[in-house]
Design a protein around this motif. Sequence first.
Motif, PDB file in Angstrom:
ATOM      1  N   PHE A 142       0.834  -1.209   0.000  1.00 35.30           N
ATOM      2  CA  PHE A 142       0.000   0.000   0.000  1.00 35.30           C
ATOM      3  C   PHE A 142       0.866   1.256   0.000  1.00 35.30           C
ATOM      4  CE2 PHE A 142      -3.115   3.067   1.675  1.00 35.30           C
ATOM      5  CZ  PHE A 142      -4.187   2.779   0.839  1.00 35.30           C
ATOM      6  N   LYS A 143       2.033   1.207   0.627  1.00 31.64           N
ATOM      7  CA  LYS A 143       2.954   2.351   0.588  1.00 31.64           C
ATOM      8  C   LYS A 143       3.430   2.598  -0.844  1.00 31.64           C
ATOM      9  CE  LYS A 143       6.057   3.244   3.706  1.00 31.64           C
ATOM     10  NZ  LYS A 143       7.187   3.113   4.643  1.00 31.64           N
ATOM     11  N   GLN A 144       3.711   1.516  -1.578  1.00 26.24           N
ATOM     12  CA  GLN A 144       4.106   1.673  -2.977  1.00 26.24           C
ATOM     13  C   GLN A 144       2.964   2.275  -3.799  1.00 26.24           C
ATOM     14  OE1 GLN A 144       5.455  -2.150  -4.309  1.00 26.24           O
ATOM     15  NE2 GLN A 144       7.216  -2.206  -2.917  1.00 26.24           N
ATOM     16  N   PHE A 145       1.744   1.817  -3.535  1.00 24.86           N
ATOM     17  CA  PHE A 145       0.583   2.379  -4.215  1.00 24.86           C
ATOM     18  C   PHE A 145       0.431   3.866  -3.873  1.00 24.86           C
ATOM     19  CE2 PHE A 145      -3.870   3.553  -3.311  1.00 24.86           C
ATOM     20  CZ  PHE A 145      -4.355   3.654  -4.613  1.00 24.86           C
ATOM     21  N   THR A 146       0.659   4.231  -2.602  1.00 25.84           N
ATOM     22  CA  THR A 146       0.556   5.633  -2.178  1.00 25.84           C
ATOM     23  C   THR A 146       1.564   6.502  -2.918  1.00 25.84           C
ATOM     24  OG1 THR A 146      -0.165   4.912   0.007  1.00 25.84           O
ATOM     25  CG2 THR A 146       0.646   7.159  -0.173  1.00 25.84           C
ATOM     26  N   ARG A 147       2.765   5.970  -3.107  1.00 28.92           N
ATOM     27  CA  ARG A 147       3.791   6.745  -3.813  1.00 28.92           C
ATOM     28  C   ARG A 147       3.370   7.023  -5.247  1.00 28.92           C
ATOM     29  NH1 ARG A 147       6.288  10.865  -3.382  1.00 28.92           N
ATOM     30  NH2 ARG A 147       8.165  11.102  -4.608  1.00 28.92           N
ATOM     31  N   GLY A 148       2.705   6.059  -5.876  1.00 29.99           N
ATOM     32  CA  GLY A 148       2.209   6.287  -7.229  1.00 29.99           C
ATOM     33  C   GLY A 148       1.145   7.375  -7.276  1.00 29.99           C
ATOM     34  N   VAL A 149       0.248   7.392  -6.293  1.00 28.21           N
ATOM     35  CA  VAL A 149      -0.786   8.433  -6.223  1.00 28.21           C
ATOM     36  C   VAL A 149      -0.138   9.799  -5.994  1.00 28.21           C
ATOM     37  CG1 VAL A 149      -2.773   9.256  -4.913  1.00 28.21           C
ATOM     38  CG2 VAL A 149      -2.566   6.829  -5.438  1.00 28.21           C
ATOM     39  N   GLU A 150       0.887   9.851  -5.147  1.00 34.30           N
ATOM     40  CA  GLU A 150       1.554  11.126  -4.855  1.00 34.30           C
ATOM     41  C   GLU A 150       2.241  11.690  -6.097  1.00 34.30           C
ATOM     42  OE1 GLU A 150       2.544  10.303  -0.117  1.00 34.30           O
ATOM     43  OE2 GLU A 150       4.051   9.927  -1.665  1.00 34.30           O
ATOM     44  N   GLU A 151       2.821  10.826  -6.906  1.00 34.63           N
ATOM     45  CA  GLU A 151       3.446  11.295  -8.144  1.00 34.63           C
ATOM     46  C   GLU A 151       2.388  11.885  -9.083  1.00 34.63           C
ATOM     47  OE1 GLU A 151       5.471   7.930  -9.649  1.00 34.63           O
ATOM     48  OE2 GLU A 151       7.106   8.011  -8.166  1.00 34.63           O
ATOM     49  N   TRP A 152       1.211  11.265  -9.106  1.00 31.26           N
ATOM     50  CA  TRP A 152       0.132  11.797  -9.939  1.00 31.26           C
ATOM     51  C   TRP A 152      -0.360  13.149  -9.408  1.00 31.26           C
ATOM     52  CZ3 TRP A 152      -5.100  12.407  -8.471  1.00 31.26           C
ATOM     53  CH2 TRP A 152      -5.951  12.763  -9.513  1.00 31.26           C
ATOM     54  N   VAL A 153      -0.456  13.280  -8.070  1.00 32.65           N
ATOM     55  CA  VAL A 153      -0.890  14.549  -7.470  1.00 32.65           C
ATOM     56  C   VAL A 153       0.144  15.639  -7.734  1.00 32.65           C
ATOM     57  CG1 VAL A 153      -1.408  15.698  -5.285  1.00 32.65           C
ATOM     58  CG2 VAL A 153      -2.295  13.418  -5.712  1.00 32.65           C
ATOM     59  N   GLU A 154       1.436  15.296  -7.741  1.00 32.62           N
ATOM     60  CA  GLU A 154       2.484  16.270  -8.045  1.00 32.62           C
ATOM     61  C   GLU A 154       2.303  16.837  -9.450  1.00 32.62           C
ATOM     62  OE1 GLU A 154       6.225  14.389  -7.485  1.00 32.62           O
ATOM     63  OE2 GLU A 154       6.212  14.606  -5.306  1.00 32.62           O
ATOM     64  N   ILE A 155       1.901  15.976 -10.392  1.00 38.26           N
ATOM     65  CA  ILE A 155       1.692  16.443 -11.769  1.00 38.26           C
ATOM     66  C   ILE A 155       0.468  17.365 -11.833  1.00 38.26           C
ATOM     67  CG2 ILE A 155       1.151  15.680 -14.115  1.00 38.26           C
ATOM     68  CD1 ILE A 155       2.686  13.095 -13.474  1.00 38.26           C
TER      69      ILE A 155
END
Length: 570
Positions: free
Chosen positions: A256-269
């Motif tokens: 789930f932490k790996q999944f969270t990191r993917g969401v954060e990269e999308w939010v950064e964009i």
Amino acid sequence: MKDQLQAKLERKVKRTYTIGARFEGTTRVKRRQNELRANDIIRELQQTIGDIITPKKMDEALKFVRQKRKMSGTQGAAKLATHFKDRSNLGQVAYVNMLATANGTLDREQKIQQFCKFLQEDKSAAVEWLVFGRTPYLEWKLQHWLKVAYDYSRNLIHSARRTLDPHLPKEHQLLSSLPEMSRKKIIMAIEQFFHSIKGTFAKEEKLSTRQKSFLQKLTTIHHHRQLIAEALHRWLSGWNNLTTDSSPHLSRWRQFKQFTRGVEEWVEIITEKKIKKYSYLSVLRGCLVSALFPLYQEGETVKELIEDGTICAEHLIAKAFREKSNKRRPLIPLSLLMGSKYVVGRPGSSTVMTELALKDGGFTITIWPPRRKKAGLVAQLRFHRRIREMFANGAKLTLLILRSTSEPSGKILIDLVLEGQYWMFLSKRRFKNLSLDIRLSTKSVKGIGLDINRISSDMLAFSEDVALSTDVYAAICHYLHLENVLIQLHRGLSACTNLCGNTSSSLPQVKYEKLKQELALVYARRSRILKELHRLSCSMTTQVLLQTKSPILCVEDLQLVARGTRGWPS
């Protein structure tokens, strides 16, 4: 405050220090042979102690300790030896370890029982713990209730969840698949979670910085809830596909932490702002738990598991000494209990050894083979000057612990357990050196001003005429020298990088790897010097206050944020 400090200085504490041993021998080769032989003897004795401790005896010891709660030390071990009808030397060492383990188990049982009460009070956190194996809110709550470090409460709760897994139904185990949910249900759960948090925060008069940040992130997630629901749905499906492999190394929390990191990269964009790593973990975890909550609470899963005895202290604590294989079974250290005749000969009792260590700087011990068919091996123990200072202050040697090592060196490790009041273990050498270096024109002032600058000769600037001590100045010179060394190494590294791209020879690559290793060593050395500078600065400031008898220390209070500004404060 003064009474608390006095109580701390008078409190009895124990400290453990590790030393080596020098074995007798006419040549270096002979001494080396004796050392390896002694290491084998101690390992054999440790294995014998491990064979004495069986799971059946451990269960009996737990029952025995529960009936007589206040048992510790050699007296409790003697009672256990009488109970098991075994008064051998190695048996007593085994029973001391069993007694310590039993007392620790009972202590953890009390903490786990309180944790079970927390689970019943907060059902949402209970679902989070059941699903992920961790719940930061209850970890923080248990930490404050126990008054321990956060790492301890986190590890206790996480290990309890892993220990519970075999006792749970298959659908609730950590490697089982999670309930399937449609995108529509996940969207509704995000909306419900958003409105409940917003309503809770609205009742408070003033929100903290952390609460404002959480609400801001949750608002971002709620605004893009359709995309987040799609991502959560994909993660659930992906996790359920992973669990079909039955891999023992899978972790829902890590996945789930790996999944969270993917969401954060999308939010950064989307927001065009740099986001701190895993800052959205608690928000997304709350959304997922809110979606899973109705499915886990239809029959009140956690409450039923607690009431029927599945979630109980017995199932949440890992049982000690259960390793069936000798290779996996840890070797128990050989504790030389004072006042007992053991297979390792000593010059006398604890008091005698303390006097010899203080008078002669050490003493000899004799390591006898288990069957005593050969002569014993004599080893000389020499104590460091710092340990002898502790003996001179009044500390007492209470225990010797011998441990073998599996390393090629074959060194025998000897732990010294010293007991005494808190002040007996404090070193006065640094304060003495600082008091000799510091010279003040005035003996007493009403207040001292302190200006802290970057690392240089003006690092500590006092309102009085105080120069840096020799220890501080030497550390600063070494630190600044390493700064120049780092510049040269980085230049060499850049040159090697260009050579590696322009030639096919292996020599630049070898030099590049060598420079990288040197850089790592220099950076490690510089960090150690920086820690030493911080300690010396505290000592020097304290010494200046003591010599001037100043009740007031004025320090500038500047709060600068240089993150993302290339060193320039905003």
